[in-house]
Design an enzyme around this catalytic site. Structure first.
Site, PDB file in Angstrom:
ATOM      1  N   ASP A 102       8.453  -2.849  -6.198  1.00  0.00           N
ATOM      2  CA  ASP A 102       7.321  -1.636  -6.760  1.00  0.00           C
ATOM      3  C   ASP A 102       7.600   0.144  -6.182  1.00  0.00           C
ATOM      4  O   ASP A 102       7.528  -0.056  -4.559  1.00  0.00           O
ATOM      5  CB  ASP A 102       6.358  -1.917  -5.990  1.00  0.00           C
ATOM      6  CG  ASP A 102       5.513  -1.601  -7.687  1.00  0.00           C
ATOM      7  OD1 ASP A 102       5.441  -1.448  -8.368  1.00  0.00           O
ATOM      8  OD2 ASP A 102       4.401  -1.458  -7.422  1.00  0.00           O
ATOM      9  N   HIS A 109      -1.553   8.846  -9.679  1.00  0.00           N
ATOM     10  CA  HIS A 109      -1.896   8.265  -8.946  1.00  0.00           C
ATOM     11  C   HIS A 109      -2.124   8.374  -6.982  1.00  0.00           C
ATOM     12  O   HIS A 109      -3.347   8.207  -6.563  1.00  0.00           O
ATOM     13  CB  HIS A 109      -1.808   6.848  -9.351  1.00  0.00           C
ATOM     14  CG  HIS A 109      -1.254   5.550  -8.442  1.00  0.00           C
ATOM     15  ND1 HIS A 109      -2.589   4.648  -8.865  1.00  0.00           N
ATOM     16  CD2 HIS A 109      -1.453   5.320  -7.541  1.00  0.00           C
ATOM     17  CE1 HIS A 109      -2.807   3.822  -7.858  1.00  0.00           C
ATOM     18  NE2 HIS A 109      -1.647   3.932  -8.029  1.00  0.00           N
ATOM     19  N   GLU A 175      -2.689  -3.360 -11.763  1.00  0.00           N
ATOM     20  CA  GLU A 175      -1.850  -1.419 -11.803  1.00  0.00           C
ATOM     21  C   GLU A 175      -1.727  -1.583 -12.601  1.00  0.00           C
ATOM     22  O   GLU A 175      -0.008  -2.665 -13.267  1.00  0.00           O
ATOM     23  CB  GLU A 175      -0.355  -1.298 -10.368  1.00  0.00           C
ATOM     24  CG  GLU A 175      -1.788  -0.933  -8.903  1.00  0.00           C
ATOM     25  CD  GLU A 175      -1.773  -0.700  -8.661  1.00  0.00           C
ATOM     26  OE1 GLU A 175      -0.331  -0.680  -7.735  1.00  0.00           O
ATOM     27  OE2 GLU A 175      -2.021   0.294  -7.312  1.00  0.00           O
ATOM     28  N   GLU A 177       2.034  -0.526 -15.270  1.00  0.00           N
ATOM     29  CA  GLU A 177       3.214  -0.229 -14.813  1.00  0.00           C
ATOM     30  C   GLU A 177       4.348  -0.831 -15.426  1.00  0.00           C
ATOM     31  O   GLU A 177       4.176  -1.602 -16.467  1.00  0.00           O
ATOM     32  CB  GLU A 177       3.520  -0.942 -13.706  1.00  0.00           C
ATOM     33  CG  GLU A 177       3.141  -0.639 -12.321  1.00  0.00           C
ATOM     34  CD  GLU A 177       3.070  -1.132 -11.008  1.00  0.00           C
ATOM     35  OE1 GLU A 177       4.805  -0.858 -10.753  1.00  0.00           O
ATOM     36  OE2 GLU A 177       2.318  -1.294  -9.773  1.00  0.00           O
ATOM     37  N   ASP A 209       0.796  -5.061 -11.357  1.00  0.00           N
ATOM     38  CA  ASP A 209       0.129  -5.283 -10.296  1.00  0.00           C
ATOM     39  C   ASP A 209      -0.288  -5.867  -9.472  1.00  0.00           C
ATOM     40  O   ASP A 209      -1.035  -5.216  -9.390  1.00  0.00           O
ATOM     41  CB  ASP A 209       1.741  -3.741  -9.149  1.00  0.00           C
ATOM     42  CG  ASP A 209       0.971  -4.148  -8.608  1.00  0.00           C
ATOM     43  OD1 ASP A 209       1.976  -5.482  -7.612  1.00  0.00           O
ATOM     44  OD2 ASP A 209       1.535  -3.051  -7.352  1.00  0.00           O
ATOM     45  N   ARG A 213      -7.826  -4.747  -3.563  1.00  0.00           N
ATOM     46  CA  ARG A 213      -7.403  -3.535  -2.500  1.00  0.00           C
ATOM     47  C   ARG A 213      -8.484  -3.650  -1.014  1.00  0.00           C
ATOM     48  O   ARG A 213      -8.135  -3.173  -0.251  1.00  0.00           O
ATOM     49  CB  ARG A 213      -9.073  -2.691  -3.134  1.00  0.00           C
ATOM     50  CG  ARG A 213      -8.059  -2.563  -4.775  1.00  0.00           C
ATOM     51  CD  ARG A 213      -6.883  -1.775  -4.395  1.00  0.00           C
ATOM     52  NE  ARG A 213      -6.594  -1.523  -5.632  1.00  0.00           N
ATOM     53  CZ  ARG A 213      -4.923  -1.315  -6.719  1.00  0.00           C
ATOM     54  NH1 ARG A 213      -4.225  -0.939  -5.151  1.00  0.00           N
ATOM     55  NH2 ARG A 213      -4.742  -0.431  -6.641  1.00  0.00           N
ATOM     56  N   GLN A 216      -5.919  -5.144   1.209  1.00  0.00           N
ATOM     57  CA  GLN A 216      -4.839  -4.024   0.842  1.00  0.00           C
ATOM     58  C   GLN A 216      -4.812  -3.003   2.194  1.00  0.00           C
ATOM     59  O   GLN A 216      -4.568  -2.338   3.152  1.00  0.00           O
ATOM     60  CB  GLN A 216      -4.825  -3.313  -0.562  1.00  0.00           C
ATOM     61  CG  GLN A 216      -3.543  -2.246  -0.349  1.00  0.00           C
ATOM     62  CD  GLN A 216      -3.202  -1.447  -2.141  1.00  0.00           C
ATOM     63  OE1 GLN A 216      -4.227  -1.543  -2.865  1.00  0.00           O
ATOM     64  NE2 GLN A 216      -3.019  -0.801  -1.426  1.00  0.00           N
ATOM     65  N   LYS A 229      -1.009  -7.952  -2.581  1.00  0.00           N
ATOM     66  CA  LYS A 229       0.212  -7.219  -3.841  1.00  0.00           C
ATOM     67  C   LYS A 229       0.657  -8.751  -3.695  1.00  0.00           C
ATOM     68  O   LYS A 229       0.965  -8.680  -4.891  1.00  0.00           O
ATOM     69  CB  LYS A 229       0.708  -6.396  -3.128  1.00  0.00           C
ATOM     70  CG  LYS A 229       0.335  -5.103  -3.370  1.00  0.00           C
ATOM     71  CD  LYS A 229       0.170  -4.075  -4.247  1.00  0.00           C
ATOM     72  CE  LYS A 229      -0.258  -2.645  -3.967  1.00  0.00           C
ATOM     73  NZ  LYS A 229      -0.696  -2.120  -5.642  1.00  0.00           N
ATOM     74  N   THR A 233       2.522 -10.874  -9.652  1.00  0.00           N
ATOM     75  CA  THR A 233       3.116  -9.807 -10.608  1.00  0.00           C
ATOM     76  C   THR A 233       2.962 -10.350 -12.289  1.00  0.00           C
ATOM     77  O   THR A 233       4.227 -11.323 -11.816  1.00  0.00           O
ATOM     78  CB  THR A 233       3.904  -8.902  -9.612  1.00  0.00           C
ATOM     79  OG1 THR A 233       3.934  -8.983  -8.602  1.00  0.00           O
ATOM     80  CG2 THR A 233       4.347  -8.139 -10.148  1.00  0.00           C
ATOM     81  N   GLU A 334      -9.113   3.655  -9.441  1.00  0.00           N
ATOM     82  CA  GLU A 334      -9.557   5.167  -9.596  1.00  0.00           C
ATOM     83  C   GLU A 334     -10.577   5.509 -11.174  1.00  0.00           C
ATOM     84  O   GLU A 334     -11.556   5.941 -10.810  1.00  0.00           O
ATOM     85  CB  GLU A 334      -8.165   5.558 -10.161  1.00  0.00           C
ATOM     86  CG  GLU A 334      -7.498   6.086  -9.250  1.00  0.00           C
ATOM     87  CD  GLU A 334      -5.655   5.673  -9.981  1.00  0.00           C
ATOM     88  OE1 GLU A 334      -4.866   7.176 -10.622  1.00  0.00           O
ATOM     89  OE2 GLU A 334      -4.749   4.860 -10.282  1.00  0.00           O
TER      90      GLU A 334
END
Ligand code: CA
Length: 380
Positions: A102, A109, A175, A177, A209, A213, A216, A229, A233, A334
Site C-alpha cells: 500500500d 492526504h 481509506e 483507494e 484500506d 487509527r 496505528q 491495517k 482490506t 481527515e
C-alpha cells in the site's frame, strides 16, 4: 445499469448454481466466458477463461488481454444465451492475492495526516517528494466487497498510568483507494521501468484500506503500519481492465522537485477517476483520483527498482485519495480532523469514526465507465 457497457467489460469470478465461473459484466448481467468460448470459438487458447480464478488470464500478458477484449467486444452483442442475471450469482474473490503493498501517493492526504499526527512539525517528511512511500501489507486479509468487517482489538497509547490501553478499536476508519492488480510477472533482479506499466498491470479495482487509527498511532513508529491495517482490506470483485481506462488518462498535477531518472514517467500518467465515499447512504466525500501526486507507473517502478520481482496476483494500493477541498478527503481521520470535528450524516447523527453497524460503500466513475463498488459493514 449504465457504466457497464462494451467499453468497460470488467472481469470477475461469479458463483452460479454451485460453480465458480470466470465472467465479465455487461449491464446487469454476467457472461460465463468459458461457455461463450465453447459457443463462439475464439482465435486464442480459451483455457485462460476456464477455472475459477482470473489468474490464468492475468498471467497470460498484455497481448492475450488485448485479443480477449477485442473478441468479447465482437462476440458479446450477438451472444445473449451466455448471459446470467447479476442477481442470480454471488461474486467471489477474483484471484488469490500474492503480495499486497500500500502506497501513500496523495500529497493532500500525506499533508493532512502530517498536520494531524505531528502538528508542530513539517507535514511532509523529507523523503515524500522523492519517492512513493509505501509498506508491505497482509495479502491474506484482502477480502471481496460485502465481507463483514469485525472491529479489531489491539493496543493504544498509554494513559496517565503509563500502561497501554487495550480493547476494540475506538477509532475505526476507512481509506478510499484504487488498487492495481499485477497480471504478468517479472524476474527477480530486473526492475520494471515506468514504461512497462501496461505490460504487467492487468487492471484496477476500488479498494478500502480499513484502518484502526488508535492502534496505528501507538504502533507505527519506527517501522510503519502493522496491526492497525492488517485486519482487513476490501476490494471490489470487479477488475476493470487497464484498456477500459485509456480515455481516463490524465496528466499528473505536477512533481517538484523533478524525480530521479528511474521515476520519470511519460504523460499522461494519471487517471481521471471520480470517487464517492458513502457512509450509511450519505455521500460524505468525493475524492478525485486525478489529484494524486505519484502515478501508478511510478509506484510499480519504485516497488521493483531494488530487483524485487512481481508475481501474478500482486496487488498494490494507491494510498488514500484526498483532494484539496474538505469534502474531497478520503478518510474519516481527515473528514473529522483527527476526531475533533464530527460530521453529520443525512439521518441527523454525527460521526468521527465508524460505529458498529455502519456500512461504507466506495463508488467511482471514469467518464462512461462505472467501477464496481466496494462495500463493508462493521460488526462488533
Ligand atoms: Ca492506505
Amino acid at each position: 445499469m449504465t457504466g457497464f457497457g462494451l467499453d468497460h467489460l470488467p472481469y470477475g469470478v461469479a458463483s452460479h448454481q454451485g460453480r465458480d465461473l470466470v465472467v465479465v459484466r455487461l449491464g446487469d448481467d454476467v457472461v460465463d466466458l468459458a461457455a461463450l468460448a465453447a459457443a463462439s470459438p475464439p482465435g486464442f487458447d480459451a483455457s485462460v477463461l476456464a477455472g475459477s480464478s482470473l489468474a490464468p488470464l492475468m498471467a497470460a500478458g498484455p497481448e492475450v488481454w488485448a485479443v480477449v477484449r477485442s473478441w468479447l467486444q465482437d462476440t458479446l452483442p450477438d451472444a445473449p444465451a451466455s448471459h446470467i442475471p447479476l442477481a442470480e450469482v454471488e461474486m467471489r474473490m477474483p484471484f488469490a492475492v500474492a503480495d499486497y503493498v500500500d502506497f501513500y501517493a496523495s500529497l493532500n492526504h500525506a499533508s493532512n495526516v502530517g498536520k494531524i499526527f505531528r502538528p508542530d512539525a513539517e507535514p511532509l517528511l523529507p523523503n515524500w517528494r522523492h519517492l512513493p512511500v509505501g509498506y508491505h501489507g497482509r495479502a491474506g486479509t484482502v477480502v471481496p466487497s460485502g465481507t463483514p468487517i469485525v472491529r479489531p482489538r489491539g493496543q493504544r497509547r498509554p494513559g496517565p498510568d503509563g500502561r497501554p490501553g487495550f480493547g476494540p478499536s475506538q477509532a475505526l476508519d476507512i481509506e478510499a483507494e484504487l488498487g492495481f492488480v499485477v497480471g504478468a510477472p517479472s524476474a527477480m533482479g530486473q526492475p520494471v521501468p515506468t514504461g512497462a506499466f501496461a505490460d504487467h498491470v492487468f487492471g484496477v479495482t476500488l479498494l478500502n484500506d480499513w484502518s484502526a487509527r488508535d492502534i496505528q498511532a501507538w504502533e507505527y513508529v519506527p517501522l510503519g503500519p502493522f496491526l492497525g491495517k492488517s485486519f482487513a482490506t476490501s476490494i471490489s470483485p470487479w477488475i476493470t481492465p487497464l484498456a477500459a481506462l485509456d480515455d481516463a488518462r490524465a496528466p499528473l498535477p505536477g512533481q517538484d522537485p523533478e524525480p530521479l531518472d528511474y521515476l520519470q514517467v511519460a504523460e499522461p500518467a494519471g487517471l481521471a477517476i471520480e470517487l464517492e465515499v458513502v457512509v450509511n447512504d450519505t455521500v460524505v466525500s468525493r475524492p478525485p483520483y486525478a489529484s494524486m501526486y505519484w502515478s501508478p507507473a511510478q509506484m510499480l517502478a519504485h516497488m521493483t527498482v531494488n530487483g524485487a520481482s512481481l508475481r501474478t496476483g500482486d496487488l498494490y494500493g494507491s494510498g488514500t485519495i484526498s483532494g484539496v477541498e474538505r469534502d474531497q478527503r478520503g478518510s474519516l481521520l481527515e473528514l473529522s480532523w483527527g476526531g475533533s470535528e464530527p460530521f453529520t450524516l443525512d439521518d441527523g447523527t454525527t460521526r468521527t469514526y465508524l460505529l458498529d453497524g455502519d456500512t461504507v460503500i466506495l463508488r467511482a466513475t471514469a467518464g462512461s465507465i462505472t467501477l464496481g463498488e466496494v462495500e463493508g459493514t462493521i460488526t462488533a
